[in-house]
Enzyme design. Structure first.
Site, mmCIF file in Angstrom:
data_model
loop_
_atom_site.group_PDB
_atom_site.id
_atom_site.type_symbol
_atom_site.label_atom_id
_atom_site.label_comp_id
_atom_site.label_asym_id
_atom_site.label_seq_id
_atom_site.Cartn_x
_atom_site.Cartn_y
_atom_site.Cartn_z
ATOM 1 N N LYS A 117 0.945 -1.234 -0.074
ATOM 2 C CA LYS A 117 0.015 -0.118 0.082
ATOM 3 C C LYS A 117 0.901 1.296 0.004
ATOM 4 O O LYS A 117 0.775 2.238 -0.671
ATOM 5 C CB LYS A 117 -0.934 0.045 1.001
ATOM 6 C CG LYS A 117 -1.926 1.271 1.526
ATOM 7 C CD LYS A 117 -1.238 2.049 2.093
ATOM 8 C CE LYS A 117 -2.246 3.393 2.047
ATOM 9 N NZ LYS A 117 -1.873 4.558 2.829
ATOM 10 N N ASP A 135 -6.136 0.573 0.203
ATOM 11 C CA ASP A 135 -6.066 0.651 1.659
ATOM 12 C C ASP A 135 -7.531 0.145 2.227
ATOM 13 O O ASP A 135 -8.247 -0.272 1.213
ATOM 14 C CB ASP A 135 -5.963 2.059 2.208
ATOM 15 C CG ASP A 135 -6.820 3.218 1.510
ATOM 16 O OD1 ASP A 135 -8.066 2.755 1.450
ATOM 17 O OD2 ASP A 135 -6.424 4.156 1.404
#
Length: 204
Positions: A117, A135
């Site tokens: 991420k 996310d």
DNA sequence: AAAACGGGGGC
DNA sequence: GCCCCAGTTTT
């Protein structure tokens, strides 16, 4: 125009921009590392202190993680572990990557505290790559609206890459973060004021 | 696949 | 007082 482009267009028109506007790789990387499991308002204040004390990678690489950095970044979650990760990552960038933040996912994820991420945030925000940082907001909203159907964030990323137009991908995450914090919240989503409720499979 | 890391803010 | 938050790492 497919559904994703329409959703994106409406959200951009209706919502405020994400408060993080930095594009410098050092600032993008450190902000993304600090933001893990921490609200972005808190992260913005803490990051400002970090950048004032350590304006670049070289100065952060020289810092003492336990005594100095941990105290400077107090307020974010996991702040002691993040202090160690920040300094070690800065030292690796200085020693292994010539003082420049890496611009590929493998070198980025080799840094301590940097997962997929954060790596994709750096690639999209600092380097303009057409990648999607998945996310909890992107994952939840994409599944809730029926854009994807999987429990695996990595599968969400792969599915989104097939349906999100390239020019939208880099800004997809920050747009969904603002949307997810203000309207499409984890619990009690505010569907009555949602600009894309008519396109959503799970509107209330 | 699940647990650990963890301080701060909303309700 | 309980739950969640721009996830990553270890078990």
């Amino acid at each position: 125009m497919n559904d994703v482009a329409e959703i994106y267009r409406r959200l951009k028109a209706a919502l405020p921009p994400h408060p993080f506007t930095e594009r410098d790789p050092y600032r993008v990387l450190t902000f993304a590392m600090l933001s893990t499991r921490t609200r972005d308002e808190v992260t913005l204040e803490v990051a400002a202190r970090l950048w004032e004390r350590y304006p670049d990678i070289a100065s952060l690489a020289r810092a003492d993680p336990e005594e100095e950095v941990a105290s400077v970044i107090r307020g974010v979650g996991f702040h002691r572990q993040k202090a160690r990760n920040l300094v070690e990552a800065a030292r690796l960038i200085m020693e292994v990557h010539g003082g420049r933040v890496p611009d590929n996912v493998d070198d980025l994820t080799s840094l301590p505290g940097v997962g997929r991420k954060v790596a994709n945030v750096v690639l999209s925000t600092a380097f303009g790559r057409s990648v999607i940082a998945v996310d909890t907001h992107v994952h939840r909203i994409s599944n809730r609206m029926g854009l994807v159907s999987t429990d695996n964030p990595r599968e969400t990323e792969e599915a989104l890459m097939r349906i999100v137009p390239p020019e939208i991908r880099a800004d997809f995450n920050p747009t969904m973060v603002v949307f997810g914090r203000t309207i499409c919240r984890p619990t009690r989503p505010r569907c009555h004021i949602c600009p894309v409720a008519d396109l959503c499979e799970r509107r209330l």
